[in-house]
Design a protein around this motif. Structure first.
Motif, PDB file in Angstrom:
ATOM      1  N   THR A 183       4.875  77.480 -21.279  1.00 36.46           N
ATOM      2  CA  THR A 183       5.593  78.319 -20.321  1.00 36.46           C
ATOM      3  C   THR A 183       6.978  77.703 -21.878  1.00 36.46           C
ATOM      4  OG1 THR A 183       4.971  78.043 -18.140  1.00 36.46           O
ATOM      5  CG2 THR A 183       7.584  78.476 -18.687  1.00 36.46           C
ATOM      6  N   ILE A 184       7.104  76.210 -22.070  1.00 33.68           N
ATOM      7  CA  ILE A 184       7.861  76.258 -22.470  1.00 33.68           C
ATOM      8  C   ILE A 184       7.368  76.456 -24.223  1.00 33.68           C
ATOM      9  CG2 ILE A 184       8.741  74.368 -23.906  1.00 33.68           C
ATOM     10  CD1 ILE A 184       8.520  72.902 -21.291  1.00 33.68           C
ATOM     11  N   LEU A 185       6.452  76.729 -24.810  1.00 38.81           N
ATOM     12  CA  LEU A 185       6.576  77.592 -26.056  1.00 38.81           C
ATOM     13  C   LEU A 185       6.224  78.283 -26.063  1.00 38.81           C
ATOM     14  CD1 LEU A 185       5.244  76.988 -28.501  1.00 38.81           C
ATOM     15  CD2 LEU A 185       3.025  77.069 -28.036  1.00 38.81           C
ATOM     16  N   ASP A 186       6.304  79.392 -24.616  1.00 39.28           N
ATOM     17  CA  ASP A 186       6.423  80.849 -24.447  1.00 39.28           C
ATOM     18  C   ASP A 186       8.100  81.161 -24.532  1.00 39.28           C
ATOM     19  OD1 ASP A 186       3.915  81.559 -25.140  1.00 39.28           O
ATOM     20  OD2 ASP A 186       4.051  81.856 -22.589  1.00 39.28           O
ATOM     21  N   ASP A 187       9.060  80.506 -24.227  1.00 45.56           N
ATOM     22  CA  ASP A 187       9.870  81.060 -24.623  1.00 45.56           C
ATOM     23  C   ASP A 187      10.934  80.539 -25.842  1.00 45.56           C
ATOM     24  OD1 ASP A 187      12.624  80.886 -22.695  1.00 45.56           O
ATOM     25  OD2 ASP A 187      12.780  79.113 -23.943  1.00 45.56           O
ATOM     26  N   MET A 222      17.915  77.987 -27.477  1.00 49.63           N
ATOM     27  CA  MET A 222      18.319  76.917 -26.818  1.00 49.63           C
ATOM     28  C   MET A 222      17.138  78.054 -25.799  1.00 49.63           C
ATOM     29  SD  MET A 222      22.167  77.220 -25.721  1.00 49.63           S
ATOM     30  CE  MET A 222      22.392  75.975 -23.994  1.00 49.63           C
ATOM     31  N   MET A 223      16.323  77.172 -24.551  1.00 54.73           N
ATOM     32  CA  MET A 223      15.809  77.000 -23.155  1.00 54.73           C
ATOM     33  C   MET A 223      16.475  78.284 -22.157  1.00 54.73           C
ATOM     34  SD  MET A 223      13.639  74.993 -20.957  1.00 54.73           S
ATOM     35  CE  MET A 223      12.658  74.479 -22.410  1.00 54.73           C
ATOM     36  N   LYS A 224      15.827  79.399 -22.221  1.00 54.74           N
ATOM     37  CA  LYS A 224      15.872  80.457 -20.790  1.00 54.74           C
ATOM     38  C   LYS A 224      16.794  79.448 -19.336  1.00 54.74           C
ATOM     39  CE  LYS A 224      13.568  84.199 -23.076  1.00 54.74           C
ATOM     40  NZ  LYS A 224      12.489  84.781 -22.379  1.00 54.74           N
ATOM     41  N   THR A 225      17.371  79.991 -19.240  1.00 53.18           N
ATOM     42  CA  THR A 225      17.444  79.355 -17.774  1.00 53.18           C
ATOM     43  C   THR A 225      15.942  80.035 -16.543  1.00 53.18           C
ATOM     44  OG1 THR A 225      20.298  79.523 -18.010  1.00 53.18           O
ATOM     45  CG2 THR A 225      19.352  79.359 -15.116  1.00 53.18           C
ATOM     46  N   GLU A 226      15.995  80.984 -16.269  1.00 51.64           N
ATOM     47  CA  GLU A 226      14.438  80.780 -15.666  1.00 51.64           C
ATOM     48  C   GLU A 226      13.646  79.787 -16.304  1.00 51.64           C
ATOM     49  OE1 GLU A 226      15.135  84.641 -18.675  1.00 51.64           O
ATOM     50  OE2 GLU A 226      16.022  82.669 -17.292  1.00 51.64           O
ATOM     51  N   ALA A 271       8.579  69.147 -11.059  1.00 51.73           N
ATOM     52  CA  ALA A 271       8.856  68.400  -9.661  1.00 51.73           C
ATOM     53  C   ALA A 271       7.550  68.190  -8.614  1.00 51.73           C
ATOM     54  CB  ALA A 271      10.440  68.769  -9.040  1.00 51.73           C
ATOM     55  N   ARG A 272       6.797  68.720  -9.230  1.00 53.45           N
ATOM     56  CA  ARG A 272       5.673  69.146  -8.287  1.00 53.45           C
ATOM     57  C   ARG A 272       4.420  68.320  -8.840  1.00 53.45           C
ATOM     58  NH1 ARG A 272       4.174  74.972  -7.610  1.00 53.45           N
ATOM     59  NH2 ARG A 272       5.515  74.584  -9.023  1.00 53.45           N
ATOM     60  N   ILE A 273       4.350  67.745 -10.330  1.00 56.33           N
ATOM     61  CA  ILE A 273       3.670  66.745 -11.189  1.00 56.33           C
ATOM     62  C   ILE A 273       3.733  65.671 -10.767  1.00 56.33           C
ATOM     63  CG2 ILE A 273       2.962  66.095 -12.799  1.00 56.33           C
ATOM     64  CD1 ILE A 273       3.250  69.034 -14.216  1.00 56.33           C
ATOM     65  N   GLU A 274       5.300  65.426 -11.236  1.00 54.58           N
ATOM     66  CA  GLU A 274       6.057  64.457  -9.659  1.00 54.58           C
ATOM     67  C   GLU A 274       4.588  63.752  -8.852  1.00 54.58           C
ATOM     68  OE1 GLU A 274      10.432  62.277 -10.182  1.00 54.58           O
ATOM     69  OE2 GLU A 274      10.188  64.056 -10.038  1.00 54.58           O
ATOM     70  N   GLY A 275       5.496  64.124  -7.909  1.00 52.59           N
ATOM     71  CA  GLY A 275       4.351  64.730  -6.747  1.00 52.59           C
ATOM     72  C   GLY A 275       2.467  63.914  -6.287  1.00 52.59           C
ATOM     73  N   LYS A 316      14.203  77.398 -17.645  1.00 52.61           N
ATOM     74  CA  LYS A 316      14.480  75.668 -17.185  1.00 52.61           C
ATOM     75  C   LYS A 316      13.651  75.586 -16.079  1.00 52.61           C
ATOM     76  CE  LYS A 316      17.841  74.685 -20.368  1.00 52.61           C
ATOM     77  NZ  LYS A 316      20.130  74.696 -20.246  1.00 52.61           N
ATOM     78  N   ASP A 317      14.368  76.337 -14.928  1.00 48.87           N
ATOM     79  CA  ASP A 317      14.096  76.294 -13.475  1.00 48.87           C
ATOM     80  C   ASP A 317      12.674  76.057 -13.231  1.00 48.87           C
ATOM     81  OD1 ASP A 317      16.634  75.989 -13.128  1.00 48.87           O
ATOM     82  OD2 ASP A 317      16.907  78.570 -12.675  1.00 48.87           O
ATOM     83  N   ALA A 318      11.812  77.214 -14.309  1.00 44.27           N
ATOM     84  CA  ALA A 318      10.353  77.084 -13.564  1.00 44.27           C
ATOM     85  C   ALA A 318      10.103  76.045 -14.205  1.00 44.27           C
ATOM     86  CB  ALA A 318       9.665  78.501 -14.564  1.00 44.27           C
TER      87      ALA A 318
END
Length: 92
Positions: free
Chosen positions: A54-58, A1-5, A15-19, A7-9
């Motif tokens: 970020t996700i790969l590191d996690d 499972m991915m760490k909460t921090e 969200a920024r990329i979506e913009g 997921k938040d990051a």
């Protein structure tokens, strides 16, 4: 499972990329200069690469570490094969 921090990051970055994507769409609608649009597309690609890392590191620090230190050889092999496929650009 991915760490909460993580997921938040990732959520904040996405969200920024979506913009940025909406901005590119508007640039196209507004018939902006092609090179300006391409530069924004490149920025989005770089931002997505950051999310990916970020996700790969996690994943490496949680799932892979757990598999490598555990007793389940099949799980260990599976995690290594997944990493090789992802890092090599192949789909499993």
């Amino acid at each position: 499972m991915m760490k909460t921090e993580t997921k938040d990051a990732a959520a904040r970055r996405l969200a920024r990329i979506e913009g940025q994507i909406r901005g590119i769409s508007k640039m196209i609608s507004d018939d902006r200069y092609c090179i300006d649009i391409i530069r924004q597309v490149q920025a989005v690609k770089a931002a997505l690469a950051g999310v990916e890392m970020t996700i790969l590191d996690d994943h490496i620090s949680t799932c892979v570490d757990h598999a490598l230190t555990g007793d389940d050889v099949a799980n260990r092999r599976e995690k290594v094969e997944e990493l090789v496929a992802v890092l090599g650009g192949r789909r499993k």
